[in-house]
Structures are given as structure tokens and as C-alpha cells.
Design a protein around this motif. Structure first.
Motif, short mmCIF file in Angstrom:
data_model
loop_
_atom_site.label_atom_id
_atom_site.label_comp_id
_atom_site.label_asym_id
_atom_site.label_seq_id
_atom_site.Cartn_x
_atom_site.Cartn_y
_atom_site.Cartn_z
N MET A 1 13.94 -5.11 39.94
CA MET A 1 13.05 -4.67 40.84
C MET A 1 11.93 -3.78 40.57
O MET A 1 12.55 -2.74 40.06
N HIS A 2 10.68 -3.98 40.64
CA HIS A 2 10.01 -2.64 40.55
C HIS A 2 10.17 -1.74 41.15
O HIS A 2 10.77 -1.94 42.44
N GLY A 3 9.91 -0.32 40.77
CA GLY A 3 10.20 0.81 41.67
C GLY A 3 9.48 0.82 42.75
O GLY A 3 9.95 1.05 43.92
N TYR A 4 8.25 0.30 42.82
CA TYR A 4 7.38 0.46 44.25
C TYR A 4 8.01 -0.77 45.20
O TYR A 4 7.75 -0.66 46.44
N CYS A 5 8.46 -1.76 44.50
CA CYS A 5 9.25 -2.85 45.41
C CYS A 5 10.41 -2.30 46.05
O CYS A 5 10.79 -2.63 47.14
N VAL A 6 11.18 -1.59 45.16
CA VAL A 6 12.36 -1.12 45.82
C VAL A 6 12.53 -0.27 46.85
O VAL A 6 12.90 -0.19 47.83
N ALA B 1 11.74 -11.65 36.49
CA ALA B 1 10.82 -11.33 37.18
C ALA B 1 11.68 -10.46 38.39
O ALA B 1 12.70 -10.31 38.38
N CYS B 2 10.85 -9.54 39.22
CA CYS B 2 11.09 -8.86 40.08
C CYS B 2 11.89 -9.67 41.31
O CYS B 2 11.12 -10.59 41.63
N GLU B 3 12.88 -9.10 41.90
CA GLU B 3 13.61 -10.01 42.78
C GLU B 3 12.78 -10.10 44.16
O GLU B 3 12.93 -10.73 45.01
N VAL B 4 11.79 -9.08 44.28
CA VAL B 4 11.13 -8.70 45.50
C VAL B 4 9.69 -9.52 45.41
O VAL B 4 9.51 -10.30 46.26
N CYS B 5 9.00 -9.20 44.40
CA CYS B 5 7.69 -9.75 44.49
C CYS B 5 7.50 -10.78 43.44
O CYS B 5 6.46 -11.77 43.50
N ASN B 6 8.33 -11.19 42.59
CA ASN B 6 8.45 -12.45 41.65
C ASN B 6 7.43 -12.22 40.42
O ASN B 6 7.36 -13.11 39.78
ZN LIG Z 1 8.14 -6.01 42.38
#
Ligand SMILES: [Zn+2]
Ligand SMILES: [Zn+2]
Length: 322
Positions: free
Chosen positions: A225-230, A202-207
Motif C-alpha cells: 500500500m502507498h504510504g498516503y493510502c495507509v 498494485a496498491c491494495e487501497v487505490c489499485n
Molecule cells: Zn494506493
């Protein structure tokens, strides 16, 4: 459905007939039927609308969901079938070998340890259905040929090409901006439970599952992390561009891996506003073989007790269906 008004019906029908809709498109339909914009002060009305729709849809095992297209960060709304096996999900138009082929492609994309979120056309065409036949627990793939149905054995290159084309057209897969094969919106909407139950990291930011994501430069760290979340994370006031767990400087790796879409800024007004889906849990960066029934979400809801090996840099070849 008696408790739903015509306004609810309009929204459901739009989603069912026109497939996953881009957030703005869905918003304008909502505004059209209610006279209210679904952002700001009317957000609660919007959420209540969705809750009411989902309450009714649940009786027929459907669910209205939102997901992000991980290639551009945009949000889409769609209705998913919560109970059916993959055959019903993909509709009657796909044959059993075609569905097996779809599953193999999804596996190859989601279990790629570099998280580039796509595979090349050639890799997709080279996927062999031999590995997709359920051959019993613990068996090795070399045992498979004996039980291989002729339809699998005879699944030709041109059939694969045709299937790829259809899956892209129906948005189960997509053609990425650099010409590779990625997950389509229907897969992002539909496979959320499957991603969780198969420990797709999972993405560390949005899970949410990090299918197309950036990895921490530190080999020993499992953060992605997703690019957009980064972008969102590091755009905050004086945010330090380091891995949130190990502190290694975060290098924007998108351009390094495969620049799929540089313009991946998510819609600012809608961030963090995905309707609540099934509970997500923190996942570790592990992969395991996908049970061939896992695409059916009823079975994917069941916890899988099998321990998974640490496969941070696992290669695609080691991830195949039983
Ligand atoms: Zn994310
Ligand atoms: Zn790290």
C-alpha cells in the motif's frame, strides 16, 4: 477543436506549456477561467470540462490525466501522448542510448521488490546499457555484446550523469528528498498503462501501481500500500492497523526503509477524485522482463500473454530488458 471554448484552450495550454501542474494550481486556473471552484457543488462542471477536453484531445492521441506523486501523495494534472513511442514521448532532445538508459532506470525502480521507489545515484550510474539492447527472444544477456551498437558501448559515465540531470530537470525522473533517483511526474502520468501491462504490483487501497509503497510484513503475503493510502485507511474510525488480506499487524515501514518524505498526507479534499483513467485491474505481485517496445503505449495496450514467475523478493539484477 471547434467545440472547445477559449476556457478549455486556456486549461490545455497551461498544461502543455508548464508541464504537469499541481492540483491546486490547476484548480486555480480552472477557477480563473470559469469563475467556479472545482470542488464541492461545481465538481460536476469540472469533470464535464475534463471529459470535453479529452474527447477533443483523443483525436490527436493526447489525454489529460491526473496522477499522484507517490513520494508526497499530491495530485498532478498533465497531458500525455497516448500513441507515440518513447522517442516521441521524450521529445527529440534525447538520443537512443539516453532513452535506453531512461528505460533501464525505470525498470530498476519499478521492479525493486522492496518498493522503496528509488535507486541510489551510484546504482543508476552503474546501470549498463549492454542489457538494454533488444537481442531477440529467449537470448541471454551474454549474447548481447556482439550486437551492441557503438553508441551504447561508448555511453560514458559523464553522459549518464548528464542524462540523469536532464531527465530530472524534465521531470521524467526526480531527485528524492534523500538524494536518490525516483520516478518523475511525467513518468507517473505517462506509464500508467505500462505499469499495468508489466504487472507492477498494485496498491491494495487505490489499485494504482505501488512504486513507492509499504509491504506487508508477512513474507508470504503480496499486499502493498502507498504510504498516503495507509494513512488514509488507518485514520478511519477505529480502523485496525492490520494487513487487509492476511491480518498481520501493519508496521509503518516508511521510516524503516528510507524516509523519503514524512509529510505524505494527501490533499483531503481531492482524495478519490482522480479523473477516471483506463480501466485498472487487480494485479499480482509478479515481474517480468520489459519488452523494449513497451514504453510506447500503443504496444503496451496489448495484453501480454506470457506467464510471469512469482518474484516477490526478486532482486533487481534479474529484471532486465530483453
Ligand atoms: Zn494506493
Ligand atoms: Zn498481508
Amino acid at each position: 477543436m471547434s467545440s472547445l471554448s477559449n476556457r478549455h484552450h486556456t486549461l490545455i495550454q497551461a498544461l502543455l506549456s508548464r508541464g504537469p501542474l499541481k492540483e491546486q494550481e490547476f484548480y486555480s486556473i480552472f477557477s480563473g477561467v470559469t469563475g467556479k471552484t472545482p470542488t464541492g457543488t461545481h465538481r460536476q462542471l469540472f469533470n464535464e470540462f475534463l471529459l470535453k477536453i479529452n474527447k477533443e484531445l483523443s483525436f490527436v492521441q493526447f489525454e489529460l490525466r491526473a496522477c499522484r506523486n507517490q513520494y508526497d501523495g499530491n495530485i498532478y494534472y498533465g497531458v500525455v501522448n497516448n500513441v507515440a513511442d518513447e522517442q516521441s514521448k521524450l521529445g527529440t532532445k534525447y538520443t537512443i542510448p539516453q532513452i535506453a538508459y531512461y528505460k533501464a532506470i525505470i525498470e530498476a525502480i519499478t521492479q525493486d521488490a522492496t518498493a522503496k521507489g528509488s535507486i541510489s545515484n551510484i546504482d543508476a550510474l552503474n546501470i549498463r546499457l549492454e542489457n538494454q539492447v533488444p537481442i531477440g527472444a529467449g537470448s541471454q544477456s551474454q549474447d548481447a555484446p556482439a550486437q551492441l551498437p557503438p553508441a551504447f558501448k561508448n555511453f560514458s559515465m559523464s553522459q549518464k550523469e548528464k542524462t540523469l540531470e536532464e531527465l530530472v530537470q524534465d521531470r521524467w525522473l526526480c531527485s528524492t528528498s534523500d538524494g536518490n533517483i525516483g520516478l518523475g511526474l511525467r513518468s507517473f502520468l505517462d506509464l500508467r498503462g505500462w505499469f499495468q501491462n508489466n504487472d507492477i504490483p498494485a496498491c491494495e487501497v487505490c489499485n494504482e501501481a505501488g512504486i513507492k509503497a509499504e509491504l506487508c510484513e508477512n513474507e508470504g503475503c503480496t499486499v502493498r500500500m502507498h504510504g498516503y493510502c495507509v494513512k488514509r485507511k488507518f485514520s478511519r474510525v477505529k480502523a485496525e492497523r492490520v494487513c487487509p488480506v492476511c491480518g498481520t499487524p501493519w508496521v509503518h515501514s516508511v521510516s524503516k526503509v528510507e524516509a523519503l518524505d514524512e509529510d505524505d498526507e494527501p490533499n483531503g479534499s481531492s482524495q478519490d477524485q482522480l479523473p477516471p483513467g483506463p480501466a485498472t485491474r487487480k494485479r499480482v505481485r509478479t515481474c517480468r522482463n520489459i519488452d523494449s517496445s513497451a514504453l510506447g503505449s500503443s504496444s503496451s495496450q496489448a495484453p501480454d500473454p506470457a506467464p510471469a514467475p512469482d518474484t516477490r523478493r526478486m532482486t533487481r539484477s534479474s529484471a532486465r530488458l530483453r
